[in-house]
Design an enzyme around this catalytic site. Structure first.
Site, mmCIF file in Angstrom:
data_model
loop_
_atom_site.group_PDB
_atom_site.id
_atom_site.type_symbol
_atom_site.label_atom_id
_atom_site.label_comp_id
_atom_site.label_asym_id
_atom_site.label_seq_id
_atom_site.Cartn_x
_atom_site.Cartn_y
_atom_site.Cartn_z
ATOM 1 N N ASP A 1 0.831 -1.195 0.000
ATOM 2 C CA ASP A 1 0.000 0.000 0.000
ATOM 3 C C ASP A 1 0.873 1.254 0.000
ATOM 4 O O ASP A 1 2.019 1.223 0.478
ATOM 5 C CB ASP A 1 -0.895 0.024 1.241
ATOM 6 C CG ASP A 1 -1.953 -1.061 1.205
ATOM 7 O OD1 ASP A 1 -2.322 -1.477 0.089
ATOM 8 O OD2 ASP A 1 -2.408 -1.479 2.288
ATOM 9 N N TYR B 1 6.682 -8.370 8.741
ATOM 10 C CA TYR B 1 6.291 -6.958 8.824
ATOM 11 C C TYR B 1 6.511 -6.438 10.235
ATOM 12 O O TYR B 1 6.328 -7.170 11.223
ATOM 13 C CB TYR B 1 4.804 -6.779 8.506
ATOM 14 C CG TYR B 1 4.384 -7.090 7.095
ATOM 15 C CD1 TYR B 1 4.350 -6.094 6.112
ATOM 16 C CD2 TYR B 1 3.979 -8.377 6.740
ATOM 17 C CE1 TYR B 1 3.934 -6.372 4.819
ATOM 18 C CE2 TYR B 1 3.565 -8.666 5.445
ATOM 19 C CZ TYR B 1 3.547 -7.663 4.494
ATOM 20 O OH TYR B 1 3.137 -7.947 3.219
ATOM 21 N N ASP C 1 -6.956 1.178 7.986
ATOM 22 C CA ASP C 1 -5.662 1.817 8.187
ATOM 23 C C ASP C 1 -5.868 3.316 8.352
ATOM 24 O O ASP C 1 -6.993 3.828 8.317
ATOM 25 C CB ASP C 1 -4.678 1.484 7.050
ATOM 26 C CG ASP C 1 -5.124 1.992 5.690
ATOM 27 O OD1 ASP C 1 -5.936 2.938 5.631
ATOM 28 O OD2 ASP C 1 -4.651 1.452 4.667
ATOM 29 N N ARG D 1 -3.550 -5.250 7.746
ATOM 30 C CA ARG D 1 -4.643 -4.340 8.082
ATOM 31 C C ARG D 1 -5.807 -5.111 8.706
ATOM 32 O O ARG D 1 -6.460 -4.633 9.643
ATOM 33 C CB ARG D 1 -5.147 -3.629 6.828
ATOM 34 C CG ARG D 1 -4.322 -2.449 6.392
ATOM 35 C CD ARG D 1 -4.894 -1.855 5.134
ATOM 36 N NE ARG D 1 -4.872 -2.794 4.019
ATOM 37 C CZ ARG D 1 -5.551 -2.619 2.894
ATOM 38 N NH1 ARG D 1 -6.341 -1.577 2.764
ATOM 39 N NH2 ARG D 1 -5.449 -3.488 1.905
#
Length: 326
Positions: free
Chosen positions: A57, A85, A99, A204
């Site tokens: 993203d 992550y 988000d 997310r």
């Protein structure tokens, strides 16, 4: 001349010598789409044959693997690798996109969430789970991306899918400061986490589901991908570093096909006869190695990706992708 035609004309004239086939591991900056990075990669590589392995993203940063030339054929396999992550989850607020880029839809006082509550909820989101992707994901619904349908005002209902969250570790928990929260918002908590997930997992959605499980709502405020398969931040370069290197050396450096394959697959060293057979797409004797294997010639060249199978009572290796055709 239209903008589209100007863009096509510019792309038809490479500004640099064509980079050798291989992978480029980029440390994507925030605010850039993955397509933006591919566009810059095409200019630096002097070719339009550049693709990426796994969308990030715009708000996210970190590892984005690009393939140049024949290496684009490897990207399908890189996409399927597990990923690491680092993320920050804000508890106490839910948004339309799960988000920080979405609109606030609900808020709640998260000050009462304790460490024990947090760990219990995280335990339920670890391992093999069923996850409903975010409605603004790139999943196609009847041929159209979910995010496009959601932005057009359509109700998007995505089916849950099996994913694996092999690590979901809390690194820090802290109250959200007055300067960070919206005016009049109830107390919220920021939770820094490190996760390792299978392909197709949405961090997310983990933030959303963690907030829902705790009854206070949640969304992602920061996301950094630190590893895709065998490629981590230690081998990633910023776009500025890549441009400087290409300016200095005259051509963009890439990770050669054989070296790139070694970071993703088990390796099988071929005899000269086996390398020739595979280059013609022929089957060769199997070794019993499960999954996909990188077949490397005596000269160190990636000849093909192979998979072992049983045929006519014999163990054989069949080429699933030939990279060095005869």
């Amino acid at each position: 001349m239209t903008a589209a035609r100007t863009e096509r004309t510019r792309d038809q004239v490479p500004r640099r010598p064509t980079a050798p086939d291989g992978l480029v591991v980029v440390d994507k900056p925030g605010g850039w789409t993955s397509h933006d990075v591919v566009g810059r990669g095409r200019r630096l590589a002097g070719t339009r044959k550049v693709g990426h392995a796994g969308t990030l993203d715009p708000m996210a940063t970190g590892v984005l693997v690009l393939g140049v030339g024949r290496a684009t054929k490897l990207l399908t396999y890189v996409v399927g690798a597990d990923k690491d992550y680092d993320a920050t989850i804000r508890l106490g607020a839910s948004t339309t996109t799960d988000d920080a880029e979405g609109e606030l839809v609900a808020s709640a006082d998260a000050s009462g969430v304790g460490r024990a509550d947090l760990h219990r909820a995280i335990a339920d989101l670890t391992g093999e789970i069923l996850q409903v992707p975010s409605t603004v994901s790139a999943i196609k619904v009847d041929g159209k991306r979910a995010y496009a349908r959601a932005r057009a005002g359509e109700d998007v209902a995505l089916a849950a899918r099996p994913v694996v969250v092999s690590r979901f570790e809390v690194l820090d928990v802290r109250p959200v400061g007055a300067g960070e929260a919206a005016d009049g918002a109830p107390p919220a908590l920021d939770v820094d986490v490190a996760v390792t997930v299978s392909s197709g997992t949405y961090v997310r959605a983990l933030a959303r589901d963690l907030g829902a499980a705790l009854g206070v709502g949640g969304h992602l405020t920061a996301l950094r991908r630190t590893r895709v398969g065998g490629y981590g931040l230690d081998v990633a370069s910023t776009l500025e570093e890549l441009e400087a290197q290409a300016d200095r050396d005259g051509v963009l450096a890439t990770l050669p096909l054989a070296e790139a394959a070694r970071a993703t697959f088990p390796v099988r060293d071929l005899t000269a006869q086996e390398a020739t057979a595979l280059s013609y797409g022929q089957w060769i004797p199997g070794t019993g190695t499960p999954g996909t294997t990188a077949a490397i010639s005596p000269a160190g060249e990636l000849v093909a990706l192979v998979e072992d199978t049983r045929r006519g009572g014999a163990d054989l290796a069949r080429p699933v992708l030939v990279l060095a055709p005869a």
